[in-house]
Design an enzyme around this catalytic site. Sequence first.
Site, PDB file in Angstrom:
ATOM      1  N   HIS A 156       2.957  12.965  57.611  1.00  0.00           N
ATOM      2  CA  HIS A 156       4.283  13.560  57.799  1.00  0.00           C
ATOM      3  C   HIS A 156       5.131  13.284  56.566  1.00  0.00           C
ATOM      4  CE1 HIS A 156       8.584  12.889  59.060  1.00  0.00           C
ATOM      5  NE2 HIS A 156       8.413  14.144  59.416  1.00  0.00           N
ATOM      6  N   SER A 157       5.883  14.287  56.115  1.00  0.00           N
ATOM      7  CA  SER A 157       6.828  14.151  55.011  1.00  0.00           C
ATOM      8  C   SER A 157       6.101  13.710  53.739  1.00  0.00           C
ATOM      9  CB  SER A 157       7.947  13.183  55.400  1.00  0.00           C
ATOM     10  OG  SER A 157       8.991  13.219  54.458  1.00  0.00           O
TER      11      SER A 157
END
EC number: 3.1.1.3
Length: 603
Positions: free
Chosen positions: A320-321
């Site tokens: 994520h991210s």
Amino acid sequence: MDQPHRRTRKWHLMDLSVSTLLMSLALVLPSCVSAYQPVYFRSQEATPFIPPQVPSADPQSLSGTHEFTLRHIVQRGAYEYPELHRRLDIKPNTQLRTVSEDGIEDNEPAVFNVPFVASSEPVTIERLADRRLSVIEEHLAAARSAGSAVTLSSSQWTKDTLAGPNVTDKKTILTFAKMTANDYIEVPGTEDWQDINGKLNYSTSFGWQNDGLRGHIYADDTNSTIVISLKGTSPALFDGAGTTTNDKVNDNLYFSCCCGQGGSYLWREVCDCQKSAFNANLTCIIEAMNDENRYYRASLDLYSNVTELYPNANVWLTGHSLGGAMASLLGLTFGLPVVTFEAVPEALPAARLGLPTPPGYNPALPQARKFTGAYHFGHTADPVYMGTCNGVSSVCTWGGYAMESACHTGQMCVYDTVADKGWRVAIGTHRIKAVISDVIEVYDDLPQCAPEEECYDCELWKFFRSNGSEITTTSSTTTTSTITTSTRTTTCKTPGWWGCLDDSTTTDPPTTTTTTSSTCKTPGWFGCKDPTSTTATTTTEAPTTTTTCKDPGWFGCRDPTSPTTSTAPQTSTCETPGFFWGCYDTQTAVDHLITPAPILIDL
């Protein structure tokens, strides 16, 4: 009578031979069946820790269902502890706690032994035929030396169809999203981390768990497929402009046009590679990105050690991210299936790192590659995912993040929450738990995945490459100055309207040429910060010319000087002066000094 008996005896001997053969097989088969042993990878002498037992797995079909459980947590140091590499093996008695996205630890023990169910489907990936780490490192080193990705022949590439995550199955996508949301630490007092490199002991160090890249390793029942979930170790995305975190350093290094330079004064600058406005040294930037304490280098080491534990397993990546961007770069490097969520656009660092590129593609535009096996899920209200979190008033800027990249590699799977739900673009929608509960679980269907078209990064910038590792710029400047001098007589005998019209001597000006050569080791915003100048001055004297003005005019001398006539001064005395001006005396005539003509008398 003898013939039947002889035939019966012959068949009896044959039956005896067959029986003997069957008995031999019966003795051999149990030993073959019992020959199954747990496989140990790496010898005890080679490493200071005891490797886990990983049994061999049977080949499986490309489509199927997998039940994953958490097996290891791997910590790879980067910024403060670049030599740190530790692994926590998950056991039945392991006690873990959950860390929220705000960095708050849950006091209750975490439930982590629930299996994650995901399905697989065939996926085609164009990747290097030889993907050994030593070979990959050679390609990356050659790219750093040449300044761009090396050109490899088509024989060094292959298109493999392998089992990958089923990106059309909602349950599978939810499983991967939950894997990226999980962040565990051991309950204090029960730590059982093992040093993989065996060099340093961090058991008494404080803060090592907040440094570097963390990977959660999930494996299915047969150890034939593993999932590596990458994440940065700074849980909160924005921790204030005054706080320096490893994630902020890596974000600005990988996803900014020039390391946080050339933009807002709030951005944290993580290198000094800018020469002037929108002009930067690309060699300097690439060298900073390849430092051993950066996340990409840490991800290579982390992946290498995990695959040593599971050498025959099929590897999937997620994150994520920032973790999603690192997973994508790792997938491009080794040709692995990748599923990310709200990942930072990573085409810019992929081009600068010089990742191997198949023939027929521009290494500077990795977003144009096909068959990457990467799928990036996100929604339109997330400015980080959409590449718009870089304005003057954006939260990213106020947090010190210079996130200027806008292009993803692979395929984008976009939920249009702005149009469908009327959401406003806000950084709060970037959190993975909000994405799970408010987006993935709410939508009935998954979005269609498609490559990003006509996307370019840092179009306003111009980059140049320097020779060698030292950041040096040399400039040569030639300056010509003219000095005009004039010599006048000390007494002006013939004043004019705009100066003296007497004889004057004018000297042609000497010409001075100055050549300056400067070497700049630290370019600044508006020039060099530490110039060392060597100046050579050459002066050429012009000949002196003297002129005399004999007949001055309004704007200069017209002709040679004529003889001058001097007159005697006139003398007058006033005996009766006026009240305000004038004289009331009788005028006294003054005889001319010139002798009058004689008077002629007629005789």
